[in-house]
Design a protein around this motif. Structure first.
Motif: not given
Length: 303
Positions: A270-291
């Motif tokens: 009624a008065r409160i809302g909660i959201f929790y989520g997870l997001t996997w991001l792929s590599e943003e530059f070629d030298e990045q070892s992993q997502g």
């Protein structure tokens, strides 16, 4: 490709008109926080972000108006980008960057399509004070100082940034709806993105929906009146053209595409809302070892 995206966005934003004669009022607020610590427990790359929005208009009845400028979103964002190690950054890692953005966006609907246009001023460098702020927070929680990494941070600059997003939501059952979308942006990062989200449950229905810049998670700026639980699954991919956070003359090479996979849970009472989520991001530059995996949190309380 870069010129085409910029030109299309400028032409789309040109007719923007915020001059609405009737008195405006606050329709709601939206905020969302993402952090690497809340996901895979690290403190690196897309380290953390916070977004706060105030939405104004004449009224909100659960349906977007057809006219641009009737609903306006005033948006403030802060984000931290960091190398994998704050104390001993590799020369083949991304540079530290703090970014603050101040934006104005409008949301409207045409023929069942939800559309938003917006413009932001994105400020980078030590002038933002973000490195000092992070240093204070890390001192409180006994984490490494970002000072070493921040010594080589992205320099002081201001990047005008424009963006457009169009989504076409449709119901696949009484309790499930799909929301495919396309997005284009030119400025601090220039890209073309396509993706979609599946929402199972009625929480969020009838709300003005915003999308988190970093993770793509959906969150509401108004209250739709639906209590209970909803689950959200989403994915998108972006064709990258340019990023001022990964300059072409720098020590790493920007990846030409990015993928995001996300899942989250909304709980609304009624008065409160909660959201929790997870997001996997792929590599943003070629030298990045992993997502990496980010955790996202949204808390809402209605007085």
């Amino acid at each position: 490709m870069k010129f085409v995206i910029r030109a299309a966005l400028v032409l789309a934003l040109f007719p923007f008109n915020a001059g609405v004669a009737q008195e405006r009022q606050t329709l709601g607020y939206g905020s969302i926080f993402s952090n690497d610590r809340l996901g895979d427990g690290k403190d690196r790359w897309r380290s953390g972000s916070y977004s706060f929005s105030k939405v104004t208009g004449r009224s909100w009845d659960g349906v977007l108006p057809s006219a641009m400028g009737e609903i306006l979103e005033y948006r403030l964002r802060a984000e931290i980008f960091a190398p994998e190690s704050l104390t001993n950054p590799s020369p083949q890692d991304r540079r530290y960057a703090g970014a603050l953005s101040f934006g104005l966006h409008t949301h409207f609907g045409r023929g069942g399509t939800e559309i938003s246009y917006g413009a932001d001023l994105v400020v980078t460098g030590s002038q933002t004070g973000i490195a000092s702020f992070q240093d204070t927070i890390h001192d409180w929680i006994d984490e490494p100082s970002p000072d070493t990494a921040a010594d080589n941070q992205i320099g002081n600059a201001i990047y005008p940034t424009i963006s457009m997003q169009a989504a076409r939501p449709f119901h696949i059952s009484q309790r499930a709806r799909m929301r495919p979308f396309i997005e284009a942006q030119a400025g601090v990062e220039t890209f073309l993105r396509i993706g979609g989200d599946l929402v199972i449950g009625n929480v969020g229905a009838g709300e003005l929906t915003l999308r988190d810049v970093t993770t793509g998670h959906l969150y509401g700026a108004t209250y739709g009146g639906n209590e209970g639980v909803s689950m959200v699954l989403g994915a998108d991919t972006a064709l990258m053209v340019d990023s001022r956070y990964l300059p072409s003359h720098g020590n790493v090479d920007m990846s030409t595409s990015r993928t995001r996979l996300r899942a989250g849970m909304h709980w609304e009472a009624a008065r409160i809302g909660i959201f929790y989520g997870l997001t996997w991001l792929s590599e943003e530059f070629d030298e990045q070892s992993q997502g990496q995996t980010l955790g996202t949190l949204n808390l809402r309380y209605r007085f």
